[in-house]
Motif scaffolding. Structure first.
Motif, mmCIF file in Angstrom:
data_model
loop_
_atom_site.group_PDB
_atom_site.id
_atom_site.type_symbol
_atom_site.label_atom_id
_atom_site.label_comp_id
_atom_site.label_asym_id
_atom_site.label_seq_id
_atom_site.Cartn_x
_atom_site.Cartn_y
_atom_site.Cartn_z
ATOM 1 N N HIS A 118 -9.496 6.889 7.550
ATOM 2 C CA HIS A 118 -9.000 5.679 7.417
ATOM 3 C C HIS A 118 -7.473 5.693 7.520
ATOM 4 O O HIS A 118 -6.698 4.605 8.011
ATOM 5 N N GLY A 119 -6.922 6.864 6.953
ATOM 6 C CA GLY A 119 -5.533 6.975 7.231
ATOM 7 C C GLY A 119 -4.934 7.049 8.787
ATOM 8 O O GLY A 119 -3.807 6.229 8.996
ATOM 9 N N PHE B 177 -11.375 0.235 2.377
ATOM 10 C CA PHE B 177 -10.052 1.080 2.785
ATOM 11 C C PHE B 177 -9.860 1.971 1.736
ATOM 12 O O PHE B 177 -9.886 1.724 0.655
ATOM 13 N N ASP B 178 -10.021 3.243 2.051
ATOM 14 C CA ASP B 178 -9.930 4.229 1.116
ATOM 15 C C ASP B 178 -8.590 4.906 1.785
ATOM 16 O O ASP B 178 -8.608 5.839 2.813
ATOM 17 N N ASP B 179 -7.382 4.804 1.041
ATOM 18 C CA ASP B 179 -6.322 5.443 1.394
ATOM 19 C C ASP B 179 -6.446 7.028 1.172
ATOM 20 O O ASP B 179 -5.391 7.692 1.712
ATOM 21 N N ASN C 122 0.899 -1.097 -0.011
ATOM 22 C CA ASN C 122 -0.004 0.171 0.068
ATOM 23 C C ASN C 122 0.779 1.267 -0.003
ATOM 24 O O ASN C 122 1.760 1.502 0.822
ATOM 25 N N SER C 123 0.382 2.168 -0.908
ATOM 26 C CA SER C 123 1.449 3.316 -0.956
ATOM 27 C C SER C 123 1.417 4.340 0.503
ATOM 28 O O SER C 123 2.365 4.977 0.541
ATOM 29 N N SER C 124 0.499 4.272 1.021
ATOM 30 C CA SER C 124 0.297 5.036 2.238
ATOM 31 C C SER C 124 1.370 4.684 3.497
ATOM 32 O O SER C 124 1.675 5.480 4.027
ATOM 33 N N THR D 152 -10.484 -2.039 7.085
ATOM 34 C CA THR D 152 -11.574 -2.845 6.288
ATOM 35 C C THR D 152 -12.797 -3.259 7.235
ATOM 36 O O THR D 152 -13.893 -3.002 7.097
ATOM 37 N N ALA D 153 -12.029 -3.937 8.282
ATOM 38 C CA ALA D 153 -13.074 -4.277 9.373
ATOM 39 C C ALA D 153 -13.831 -3.338 10.068
ATOM 40 O O ALA D 153 -14.936 -3.591 10.336
#
Length: 88
Positions: A58-59, A51-53, A2-4, A45-46
Protein backbone atom coordinates in the motif's frame (compact mmCIF):
# COMPACT_ATOMS: atom_id res chain seq x y z
CA UNK A 1 -3.29 14.49 6.77
CA UNK A 2 -2.00 10.99 6.42
CA UNK A 3 1.17 10.45 8.43
CA UNK A 4 2.83 8.43 5.68
CA UNK A 5 3.26 11.54 3.51
CA UNK A 6 5.56 12.99 6.18
CA UNK A 7 8.54 10.69 5.78
CA UNK A 8 11.96 12.10 6.51
CA UNK A 9 14.04 13.16 3.56
CA UNK A 10 17.37 14.85 3.90
CA UNK A 11 18.24 16.81 0.78
CA UNK A 12 20.73 19.57 0.08
CA UNK A 13 19.39 23.13 0.11
CA UNK A 14 19.65 23.38 -3.66
CA UNK A 15 16.55 21.16 -3.97
CA UNK A 16 14.47 23.71 -2.10
CA UNK A 17 14.91 26.49 -4.67
CA UNK A 18 11.63 25.55 -6.34
CA UNK A 19 9.75 26.32 -3.12
CA UNK A 20 10.88 29.92 -3.31
CA UNK A 21 9.79 30.11 -6.93
CA UNK A 22 6.52 28.21 -6.46
CA UNK A 23 4.65 31.37 -5.49
CA UNK A 24 2.69 29.50 -2.83
CA UNK A 25 1.89 30.62 0.64
CA UNK A 26 1.63 28.26 3.60
CA UNK A 27 -2.13 27.70 3.26
CA UNK A 28 -1.91 26.94 -0.46
CA UNK A 29 0.93 24.47 0.10
CA UNK A 30 -0.93 22.75 2.95
CA UNK A 31 -4.06 22.55 0.82
CA UNK A 32 -2.08 20.96 -2.01
CA UNK A 33 -0.51 18.44 0.38
CA UNK A 34 -3.95 17.58 1.79
CA UNK A 35 -5.56 17.15 -1.62
CA UNK A 36 -2.69 15.02 -2.94
CA UNK A 37 -2.84 12.90 0.22
CA UNK A 38 -6.60 12.37 -0.15
CA UNK A 39 -6.26 11.46 -3.82
CA UNK A 40 -3.39 9.03 -3.12
CA UNK A 41 -5.38 7.35 -0.33
CA UNK A 42 -8.35 7.06 -2.73
CA UNK A 43 -6.09 5.42 -5.34
CA UNK A 44 -4.77 2.89 -2.83
CA UNK A 45 -8.29 2.22 -1.53
CA UNK A 46 -9.56 1.67 -5.08
CA UNK A 47 -6.74 -0.76 -5.77
CA UNK A 48 -6.84 -2.77 -2.53
CA UNK A 49 -10.31 -2.09 -1.10
CA UNK A 50 -8.83 -0.32 1.93
CA UNK A 51 -5.76 1.68 2.93
CA UNK A 52 -3.30 0.30 5.46
CA UNK A 53 -0.43 2.73 5.92
CA UNK A 54 1.63 -0.02 7.58
CA UNK A 55 1.42 -2.31 4.55
CA UNK A 56 4.48 -1.94 2.31
CA UNK A 57 2.53 -2.70 -0.87
CA UNK A 58 0.00 0.00 0.00
CA UNK A 59 2.85 2.35 0.86
CA UNK A 60 4.52 1.80 -2.50
CA UNK A 61 1.32 2.57 -4.41
CA UNK A 62 0.66 5.58 -2.14
CA UNK A 63 4.17 6.94 -2.71
CA UNK A 64 4.03 6.51 -6.49
CA UNK A 65 0.57 8.11 -6.62
CA UNK A 66 1.74 11.03 -4.47
CA UNK A 67 4.77 11.69 -6.67
CA UNK A 68 2.70 11.39 -9.86
CA UNK A 69 -0.06 13.67 -8.59
CA UNK A 70 2.44 16.32 -7.55
CA UNK A 71 4.23 16.05 -10.90
CA UNK A 72 0.88 16.51 -12.66
CA UNK A 73 0.31 19.67 -10.65
CA UNK A 74 3.80 21.11 -11.20
CA UNK A 75 6.68 19.03 -12.61
CA UNK A 76 9.24 21.35 -10.97
CA UNK A 77 7.78 21.06 -7.45
CA UNK A 78 8.72 18.30 -5.00
CA UNK A 79 7.33 17.21 -1.62
CA UNK A 80 10.29 18.66 0.29
CA UNK A 81 9.48 22.00 -1.36
CA UNK A 82 5.96 21.87 0.00
CA UNK A 83 7.13 20.70 3.41
CA UNK A 84 9.49 23.66 3.57
CA UNK A 85 6.68 26.09 2.78
CA UNK A 86 4.40 24.66 5.47
CA UNK A 87 7.24 24.42 7.98
CA UNK A 88 7.70 20.65 8.28
Amino acid sequence: MNSSICCCISLPKVFFVAADNAGMNRDQAQSLIDSIDAAAVAIVTAKFGHFDDLDSEHGDVYYKATVALLADHDPDLYLPDLWKIVGL
